[in-house]
Design a protein around this motif. Structure first.
Motif, PDB file in Angstrom:
ATOM      1  N   ALA A 186      19.700 -19.944  38.934  1.00 12.29           N
ATOM      2  CA  ALA A 186      19.939 -18.580  39.398  1.00 12.29           C
ATOM      3  C   ALA A 186      18.863 -17.638  38.856  1.00 12.29           C
ATOM      4  N   ALA A 187      18.504 -17.800  37.589  1.00 14.29           N
ATOM      5  CA  ALA A 187      17.499 -16.917  36.988  1.00 14.29           C
ATOM      6  C   ALA A 187      16.137 -17.075  37.640  1.00 14.29           C
ATOM      7  N   GLN A 188      15.729 -18.314  37.908  1.00 17.48           N
ATOM      8  CA  GLN A 188      14.432 -18.521  38.555  1.00 17.48           C
ATOM      9  C   GLN A 188      14.400 -17.875  39.937  1.00 17.48           C
ATOM     10  N   ARG A 189      15.480 -18.051  40.689  1.00 17.90           N
ATOM     11  CA  ARG A 189      15.569 -17.460  42.025  1.00 17.90           C
ATOM     12  C   ARG A 189      15.500 -15.934  41.951  1.00 17.90           C
ATOM     13  N   MET A 190      16.270 -15.348  41.013  1.00 16.97           N
ATOM     14  CA  MET A 190      16.285 -13.890  40.901  1.00 16.97           C
ATOM     15  C   MET A 190      14.946 -13.351  40.401  1.00 16.97           C
ATOM     16  N   ARG A 191      14.345 -14.036  39.439  1.00 17.41           N
ATOM     17  CA  ARG A 191      13.037 -13.599  38.928  1.00 17.41           C
ATOM     18  C   ARG A 191      12.004 -13.571  40.039  1.00 17.41           C
ATOM     19  N   ASP A 192      12.013 -14.616  40.871  1.00 15.70           N
ATOM     20  CA  ASP A 192      11.017 -14.704  41.939  1.00 15.70           C
ATOM     21  C   ASP A 192      11.236 -13.640  43.009  1.00 15.70           C
ATOM     22  N   HIS A 193      12.416 -13.009  43.007  1.00 16.10           N
ATOM     23  CA  HIS A 193      12.705 -11.918  43.943  1.00 16.10           C
ATOM     24  C   HIS A 193      12.809 -10.581  43.206  1.00 16.10           C
ATOM     25  N   GLY A 194      12.168 -10.504  42.046  1.00 15.77           N
ATOM     26  CA  GLY A 194      12.082  -9.242  41.333  1.00 15.77           C
ATOM     27  C   GLY A 194      13.365  -8.784  40.673  1.00 15.77           C
ATOM     28  N   TRP A 195      14.295  -9.700  40.412  1.00 12.59           N
ATOM     29  CA  TRP A 195      15.567  -9.390  39.739  1.00 12.59           C
ATOM     30  C   TRP A 195      16.424  -8.396  40.530  1.00 12.59           C
ATOM     31  N   THR A 196      16.222  -8.290  41.830  1.00  8.11           N
ATOM     32  CA  THR A 196      16.947  -7.295  42.619  1.00  8.11           C
ATOM     33  C   THR A 196      18.412  -7.660  42.844  1.00  8.11           C
ATOM     34  N   SER A 197      18.793  -8.914  42.589  1.00  5.55           N
ATOM     35  CA  SER A 197      20.175  -9.338  42.818  1.00  5.55           C
ATOM     36  C   SER A 197      21.053  -9.227  41.583  1.00  5.55           C
ATOM     37  N   LEU A 198      20.492  -8.803  40.466  1.00  4.62           N
ATOM     38  CA  LEU A 198      21.302  -8.673  39.254  1.00  4.62           C
ATOM     39  C   LEU A 198      22.392  -7.622  39.438  1.00  4.62           C
ATOM     40  N   ARG A 199      23.554  -7.896  38.833  1.00  6.81           N
ATOM     41  CA  ARG A 199      24.651  -6.932  38.839  1.00  6.81           C
ATOM     42  C   ARG A 199      24.774  -6.278  37.466  1.00  6.81           C
ATOM     43  N   PRO A 200      25.314  -5.069  37.402  1.00  5.52           N
ATOM     44  CA  PRO A 200      25.500  -4.418  36.106  1.00  5.52           C
ATOM     45  C   PRO A 200      26.352  -5.277  35.176  1.00  5.52           C
ATOM     46  N   ALA A 201      26.105  -5.134  33.883  1.00  6.00           N
ATOM     47  CA  ALA A 201      26.805  -5.957  32.896  1.00  6.00           C
ATOM     48  C   ALA A 201      28.301  -5.733  32.893  1.00  6.00           C
ATOM     49  N   ASP A 202      28.745  -4.561  33.346  1.00  3.75           N
ATOM     50  CA  ASP A 202      30.183  -4.265  33.363  1.00  3.75           C
ATOM     51  C   ASP A 202      30.799  -4.443  34.745  1.00  3.75           C
ATOM     52  N   SER A 203      30.172  -5.259  35.595  1.00  6.64           N
ATOM     53  CA  SER A 203      30.699  -5.491  36.954  1.00  6.64           C
ATOM     54  C   SER A 203      32.099  -6.090  36.909  1.00  6.64           C
ATOM     55  N   PRO A 204      32.965  -5.724  37.858  1.00  2.00           N
ATOM     56  CA  PRO A 204      34.319  -6.305  37.910  1.00  2.00           C
ATOM     57  C   PRO A 204      34.250  -7.829  37.998  1.00  2.00           C
ATOM     58  N   TRP A 205      35.293  -8.468  37.470  1.00  6.09           N
ATOM     59  CA  TRP A 205      35.361  -9.936  37.479  1.00  6.09           C
ATOM     60  C   TRP A 205      36.771 -10.350  37.894  1.00  6.09           C
ATOM     61  N   PRO A 206      37.121 -10.164  39.156  1.00  7.61           N
ATOM     62  CA  PRO A 206      38.502 -10.442  39.598  1.00  7.61           C
ATOM     63  C   PRO A 206      38.887 -11.909  39.527  1.00  7.61           C
ATOM     64  N   GLN A 207      37.904 -12.817  39.465  1.00 11.88           N
ATOM     65  CA  GLN A 207      38.218 -14.245  39.433  1.00 11.88           C
ATOM     66  C   GLN A 207      38.679 -14.714  38.058  1.00 11.88           C
ATOM     67  N   HIS A 208      38.508 -13.916  37.038  1.00 11.50           N
ATOM     68  CA  HIS A 208      38.925 -14.346  35.723  1.00 11.50           C
ATOM     69  C   HIS A 208      40.445 -14.501  35.692  1.00 11.50           C
ATOM     70  N   PRO A 209      40.957 -15.588  35.086  1.00 16.29           N
ATOM     71  CA  PRO A 209      42.408 -15.841  35.109  1.00 16.29           C
ATOM     72  C   PRO A 209      43.250 -14.673  34.613  1.00 16.29           C
ATOM     73  N   SER A 210      42.752 -13.898  33.649  1.00 18.78           N
ATOM     74  CA  SER A 210      43.557 -12.788  33.134  1.00 18.78           C
ATOM     75  C   SER A 210      43.736 -11.682  34.159  1.00 18.78           C
ATOM     76  N   ASN A 211      42.910 -11.689  35.222  1.00 16.01           N
ATOM     77  CA  ASN A 211      43.017 -10.677  36.259  1.00 16.01           C
ATOM     78  C   ASN A 211      43.819 -11.156  37.476  1.00 16.01           C
ATOM     79  N   ARG A 212      44.364 -12.352  37.389  1.00 13.83           N
ATOM     80  CA  ARG A 212      45.103 -12.914  38.519  1.00 13.83           C
ATOM     81  C   ARG A 212      46.578 -12.978  38.203  1.00 13.83           C
ATOM     82  N   ASN A 213      47.368 -12.965  39.248  1.00  7.49           N
ATOM     83  CA  ASN A 213      48.833 -13.046  39.068  1.00  7.49           C
ATOM     84  C   ASN A 213      49.256 -14.492  38.962  1.00  7.49           C
ATOM     85  N   HIS A 214      50.084 -14.785  37.956  1.00 10.10           N
ATOM     86  CA  HIS A 214      50.639 -16.128  37.790  1.00 10.10           C
ATOM     87  C   HIS A 214      52.133 -16.078  38.034  1.00 10.10           C
TER      88      HIS A 214
END
Length: 215
Positions: A186-214
């Protein structure tokens, strides 16, 4: 004639679980037996209930990736990896966890952070979600403030390797850690495209188990 396809995006759906019980209560993770309904059929599966994890691809000003070499008993191997750790502290912010792991495993801090990539390690049998951060503008933790590593971590070796060289090792089949593989590709791909696909460090993470209903 055209056919419609679902969007190329994973979709979180309401939990179909109708019954759930812990069949193994582990030190780090549990095994849960769940019954759920899928398209009118009742199915039963065992699931490893995992707290999730974070990892850090630390890249220096010379485009070198910080790698660690650590013994992993389940595969009886000294494996090259990037710093990573479990999210086993309830409510802990994943970015803070990643910063802690970089300091504890690599004796480094970073000025700039971004989300590199998110993934599920083995969704057919466990709910482990991982987030890999990109860390840049690195500096060393002062010797007097460094974490005292124990167990397998006490024997960690560090090495800085050019990103392209790590990618070559991945493609040659010389390194196998999934977080390392996904992170450097992923890093090589993003570097070669000028890092334009990076997301902010505080981006939402809905897939994390603590954010899902059990159930």
């Amino acid at each position: 004639m055209t056919s419609e396809h679902p969007p190329l995006r994973d979709e979180i759906v309401p939990s179909p679980v109708v019954d759930s019980e812990i069949v193994f209560d582990g030190v780090v993770w549990d095994v849960r037996r769940e019954a759920f309904d899928l398209e009118g059929e009742r199915l039963v599966r065992e699931v490893i209930d995992h707290p999730g994890a974070v990892a850090v691809l630390a890249l220096d000003e010379q485009d070198r990736t910080l790698l660690i070499r650590q013994y992993r008993h389940p595969i009886s191997s000294h494996e090259w990896e990037i710093p990573a750790g479990l999210l086993d502290v309830a409510g802990e912010d994943p970015l803070l966890a990643a910063q802690r792991e970089l300091a504890e495993e690599a004796d480094l801090v970073a000025e700039h952070w971004a989300v590199l990539v998110d993934y599920f390690s083995s969704p057919g049998g466990m709910n482990e979600a991982l987030r890999i951060y990109l860390a840049r503008d690195l500096s060393e933790v002062p010797a007097a403030e460094r974490h005292e590593r124990e167990g397998e971590e006490a024997h960690i070796l560090h090495r800085r390797v050019p990103l392209d060289e790590v990618v070559d090792a991945v493609l040659a089949g010389d390194v196998h850690n999934s977080t390392l593989v996904i992170g450097v590709l992923a890093a090589q791909r993003m570097r070669d495209h000028g890092w334009t696909s990076l997301r902010p460090a505080d981006s939402p993470w809905p897939q994390h188990p603590s954010n899902r209903n059990h159930a």
